[in-house]
Design an enzyme around this catalytic site. Structure first.
Site, PDB file in Angstrom:
ATOM      1  N   LYS A  66       5.875  -2.806 -12.672  1.00  0.00           N
ATOM      2  CA  LYS A  66       7.091  -3.456 -12.140  1.00  0.00           C
ATOM      3  C   LYS A  66       7.344  -4.794 -12.821  1.00  0.00           C
ATOM      4  CE  LYS A  66       5.814  -3.698  -7.812  1.00  0.00           C
ATOM      5  NZ  LYS A  66       4.487  -3.052  -7.856  1.00  0.00           N
ATOM      6  N   ARG A  70       7.996  -5.752   1.101  1.00  0.00           N
ATOM      7  CA  ARG A  70       6.810  -4.897   1.057  1.00  0.00           C
ATOM      8  C   ARG A  70       6.516  -4.283   2.427  1.00  0.00           C
ATOM      9  NH1 ARG A  70       4.065  -7.620  -3.559  1.00  0.00           N
ATOM     10  NH2 ARG A  70       2.245  -6.431  -4.164  1.00  0.00           N
ATOM     11  N   ARG A 127      -4.603  -4.823 -17.986  1.00  0.00           N
ATOM     12  CA  ARG A 127      -3.632  -5.888 -17.727  1.00  0.00           C
ATOM     13  C   ARG A 127      -4.244  -7.276 -17.938  1.00  0.00           C
ATOM     14  NH1 ARG A 127       0.195  -5.711 -12.607  1.00  0.00           N
ATOM     15  NH2 ARG A 127      -1.696  -5.763 -11.331  1.00  0.00           N
ATOM     16  N   ARG A 137      -6.229 -10.750 -13.786  1.00  0.00           N
ATOM     17  CA  ARG A 137      -5.910 -11.235 -12.438  1.00  0.00           C
ATOM     18  C   ARG A 137      -7.132 -11.033 -11.545  1.00  0.00           C
ATOM     19  NH1 ARG A 137      -0.114  -8.908 -10.547  1.00  0.00           N
ATOM     20  NH2 ARG A 137      -1.280  -8.773  -8.598  1.00  0.00           N
ATOM     21  N   ARG A 163      -5.867  -2.666  -2.524  1.00  0.00           N
ATOM     22  CA  ARG A 163      -4.418  -2.880  -2.683  1.00  0.00           C
ATOM     23  C   ARG A 163      -3.663  -1.557  -2.626  1.00  0.00           C
ATOM     24  NH1 ARG A 163      -4.061  -5.962  -8.090  1.00  0.00           N
ATOM     25  NH2 ARG A 163      -1.834  -5.976  -7.693  1.00  0.00           N
TER      26      ARG A 163
HETATM   27  P1  AMP Z   1       1.934  -8.690  -6.824  1.00  0.00           P
HETATM   28  O1  AMP Z   1       1.895  -9.610  -8.005  1.00  0.00           O
HETATM   29  O2  AMP Z   1       3.318  -8.259  -6.461  1.00  0.00           O
HETATM   30  O3  AMP Z   1       0.969  -7.533  -6.966  1.00  0.00           O
HETATM   31  O4  AMP Z   1       1.425  -9.565  -5.570  1.00  0.00           O
HETATM   32  C1  AMP Z   1       0.122 -10.124  -5.554  1.00  0.00           C
HETATM   33  C2  AMP Z   1      -0.326 -10.357  -4.121  1.00  0.00           C
HETATM   34  O5  AMP Z   1       0.548 -11.316  -3.482  1.00  0.00           O
HETATM   35  C3  AMP Z   1      -0.260  -9.126  -3.229  1.00  0.00           C
HETATM   36  O6  AMP Z   1      -1.423  -8.305  -3.367  1.00  0.00           O
HETATM   37  C4  AMP Z   1      -0.182  -9.781  -1.847  1.00  0.00           C
HETATM   38  O7  AMP Z   1      -1.448 -10.287  -1.480  1.00  0.00           O
HETATM   39  C5  AMP Z   1       0.731 -10.973  -2.102  1.00  0.00           C
HETATM   40  N1  AMP Z   1       2.146 -10.616  -1.910  1.00  0.00           N
HETATM   41  C6  AMP Z   1       3.119 -10.601  -2.863  1.00  0.00           C
HETATM   42  N2  AMP Z   1       4.301 -10.243  -2.345  1.00  0.00           N
HETATM   43  C7  AMP Z   1       4.079 -10.017  -1.021  1.00  0.00           C
HETATM   44  C8  AMP Z   1       4.893  -9.580   0.053  1.00  0.00           C
HETATM   45  N3  AMP Z   1       6.199  -9.294  -0.133  1.00  0.00           N
HETATM   46  N4  AMP Z   1       4.330  -9.456   1.279  1.00  0.00           N
HETATM   47  C9  AMP Z   1       3.025  -9.739   1.479  1.00  0.00           C
HETATM   48  N5  AMP Z   1       2.186 -10.136   0.509  1.00  0.00           N
HETATM   49  C10 AMP Z   1       2.697 -10.273  -0.736  1.00  0.00           C
END
Ligand code: AMP
Length: 225
Positions: free
Chosen positions: A13, A89, A128, A161, A172
């Protein structure tokens, strides 16, 4: 145009979002990237986020995420449109987004749901790398930086990461299935969902996205004319 990107972690994404945002000249808002930046800068929000175990893959409470997104989308650069990556989410977040946009007299244009089997996700996670300074994302095979190991934008050493460690990835994916996958039905019912096969290489997936959005626009034009 207001685009929402959905799909399991690791599906690409971030990479596609960056390209789509450039193509349509939209600000790309990634809640995950915003949170990583807050943590890296040690801000009060960043300290709270660590307490919520973001680095272990746990979701941030809805009210916190919604507040951050509300503030962000009120900025002037979102007046023409925006692209959301990683938000909403959960169903309460989706409802909050609809309410925020409704208040501005706007609607989600399309929700792009990127799909790929688990083997593809695991391969993408393990390769990644991100820049700890500007948050740009690479993959050692599919999207390598020009100079191995260094960010194309600021030449900083790329890192993995924290939440791409195998045990965290597993968690996750479980959380995604439980809390985020139900949103696919939410957006399908609203007629905004577009499913994108994300298995192919970056260029091909991007071309599919552009074509799918063009088709959607043509269908909308036919419906109103
Ligand atoms: P991502 O980079 O989108 O994978 O987000 C990394 C982490 O940030 C996720 O695993 C969550 O812990 C937190 N996070 C990001 N966006 C959200 C969201 N919309 N709701 C809850 N937690 C979020």
């Amino acid at each position: 145009m207001i685009l929402v990107l959905m799909g399991p972690p690791g599906v690409g994404k971030g990479t596609q979002g960056a390209r789509i945002a450039v193509h349509f000249d939209l600000p790309a808002i990634s809640t995950g990237a915003l949170f990583r930046e807050e943590i890296a800068n040690g801000t009060p929000l960043g300290i709270a986020l660590k307490r919520y175990n973001v680095e272990r893959g746990e979701y941030v409470p809805d009210e916190v995420v919604i507040r951050v997104v509300r503030e962000r989308i009120m900025r002037p650069d979102c007046a023409r449109g925006l692209l959301l990556d990683g938000f909403p989410r959960t169903e309460p977040q989706a409802e909050a987004l609809d309410a925020m946009l409704d208040g501005l007299g706007r609607l989600v244009t399309a929700v792009l749901d990127f799909e790929a089997p688990i083997q593809v996700l695991v391969e993408r996670f393990s390769g990644r790398r991100i820049c700890p300074v500007d948050g740009s994302t690479y993959h050692i095979v599919n999207h390598p930086p020009v100079q191995p190991g260094l960010c194309d934008i600021c030449s900083t050493q790329l890192v993995m990461r924290a939440d791409d460690a195998p045990d965290v990835v597993e968690r996750r994916l479980v959380i995604y299935k439980e809390k985020t996958e139900p949103l696919i039905g939410y957006y399908r019912r609203r007629g905004t969902l577009i499913v994108i096969d994300a298995v192919a290489e970056e260029e091909t997936v991007f071309a599919h996205v552009i074509e799918a959005l063009a088709q959607r626009r043509r269908a909308q034009w036919r419906a109103v004319s």
